[in-house]
Design an enzyme around this catalytic site. Structure first.
Site, short mmCIF file in Angstrom:
data_model
loop_
_atom_site.label_atom_id
_atom_site.label_comp_id
_atom_site.label_asym_id
_atom_site.label_seq_id
_atom_site.Cartn_x
_atom_site.Cartn_y
_atom_site.Cartn_z
N HIS A 107 -56.54 -12.71 -42.38
CA HIS A 107 -55.92 -13.08 -41.10
C HIS A 107 -56.99 -13.22 -40.03
O HIS A 107 -58.06 -12.62 -40.12
CB HIS A 107 -54.88 -12.05 -40.68
CG HIS A 107 -55.41 -10.66 -40.61
ND1 HIS A 107 -55.58 -9.88 -41.74
CD2 HIS A 107 -55.83 -9.89 -39.58
CE1 HIS A 107 -56.07 -8.70 -41.40
NE2 HIS A 107 -56.24 -8.69 -40.09
N HIS A 109 -57.55 -13.01 -35.80
CA HIS A 109 -57.00 -12.53 -34.53
C HIS A 109 -57.30 -13.53 -33.41
O HIS A 109 -58.42 -14.05 -33.33
CB HIS A 109 -57.67 -11.21 -34.12
CG HIS A 109 -57.45 -10.07 -35.06
ND1 HIS A 109 -56.53 -9.08 -34.82
CD2 HIS A 109 -58.04 -9.74 -36.23
CE1 HIS A 109 -56.57 -8.19 -35.79
NE2 HIS A 109 -57.48 -8.56 -36.67
P1 AMP Z 1 -57.05 -5.86 -39.24
O1 AMP Z 1 -57.24 -4.44 -38.77
O2 AMP Z 1 -58.13 -6.80 -38.82
O3 AMP Z 1 -56.77 -5.85 -40.71
O4 AMP Z 1 -55.78 -6.40 -38.48
C1 AMP Z 1 -54.49 -6.05 -38.82
C2 AMP Z 1 -53.67 -6.27 -37.60
O5 AMP Z 1 -52.32 -6.24 -37.97
C3 AMP Z 1 -53.88 -5.20 -36.51
O6 AMP Z 1 -54.31 -5.81 -35.31
C4 AMP Z 1 -52.50 -4.57 -36.38
O7 AMP Z 1 -52.19 -4.27 -35.05
C5 AMP Z 1 -51.60 -5.66 -36.91
N1 AMP Z 1 -50.34 -5.21 -37.47
C6 AMP Z 1 -50.09 -4.13 -38.23
N2 AMP Z 1 -48.79 -4.06 -38.58
C7 AMP Z 1 -48.19 -5.14 -38.03
C8 AMP Z 1 -46.86 -5.64 -38.02
N3 AMP Z 1 -45.86 -5.04 -38.65
N4 AMP Z 1 -46.61 -6.79 -37.33
C9 AMP Z 1 -47.61 -7.43 -36.68
N5 AMP Z 1 -48.88 -7.00 -36.65
C10 AMP Z 1 -49.18 -5.88 -37.31
#
Ligand code: AMP
Length: 146
Positions: A107, A109
């Site tokens: 993903h 950001h």
């Molecule tokens: P990463 O730490 O780069 O793997 O990013 C994962 C992202 O997913 C973080 O910014 C979290 O805040 C986000 N996240 C976790 N759970 C959810 C969810 N249920 N819906 C939307 N975003 C989420």
């Protein structure tokens, strides 16, 4: 989890893709989905994922899938700018737990920034109000190009 591993289809983004848990969706096309980050580092923080690829990170993804993700990132970033008028926008992507990755489905950001507002901690903030996220998603979606 590290840089190497097997894709776990129980990860939170796979569950969002299957509609098992709610997400404030902004837009989807045949390859990608953009939605609001539930623990935003700033107002308007959103994420773009591939809907089909099971790449866990940038190192694993096929270039064609990565191109689709980045094309969507650019489109959504332009809409974020139009909708929220940030002064700057961070585009970030983490590979491996040691780098800060917490969800092992590739993903990207999109994090709007204003010089007078502090950036929240990655993975350290509180959960956003879902109605507010849906409102932001609607605002961003309304400013997408056609
Ligand atoms: P990463 O730490 O780069 O793997 O990013 C994962 C992202 O997913 C973080 O910014 C979290 O805040 C986000 N996240 C976790 N759970 C959810 C969810 N249920 N819906 C939307 N975003 C989420």
């Amino acid at each position: 989890m590290s840089l190497d591993g097997v894709y776990d289809d129980g990860n939170i983004f796979a569950r969002i893709l299957r509609g098992e848990i709610p997400a404030a969706r902004i837009v989807e096309d045949d390859q990608t989905l953009a939605f609001m980050d539930a623990f935003p580092q700033s107002r308007g923080h959103c994420l773009v994922i591939h809907r089909v690829s099971t790449a866990r990170n940038l190192l694993e993804v096929r270039p064609e899938a990565l191109a689709a993700v980045m094309s969507s990132v650019q489109r959504v970033t332009l809409a974020v700018r139009r909708a929220l008028a940030p002064e700057g926008i961070i585009i970030s992507q983490f590979n491996g737990a040691a780098a800060g990755q917490t969800v092992f489905h590739l993903h990207v950001h999109i994090i709007p920034r204003w010089s007078d507002r502090p950036l929240g901690r990655h993975g350290g903030g509180g959960m956003a109000d879902f109605a507010e996220l849906k409102d932001l998603a609607t605002r961003i979606a309304s400013r997408l190009d056609s």
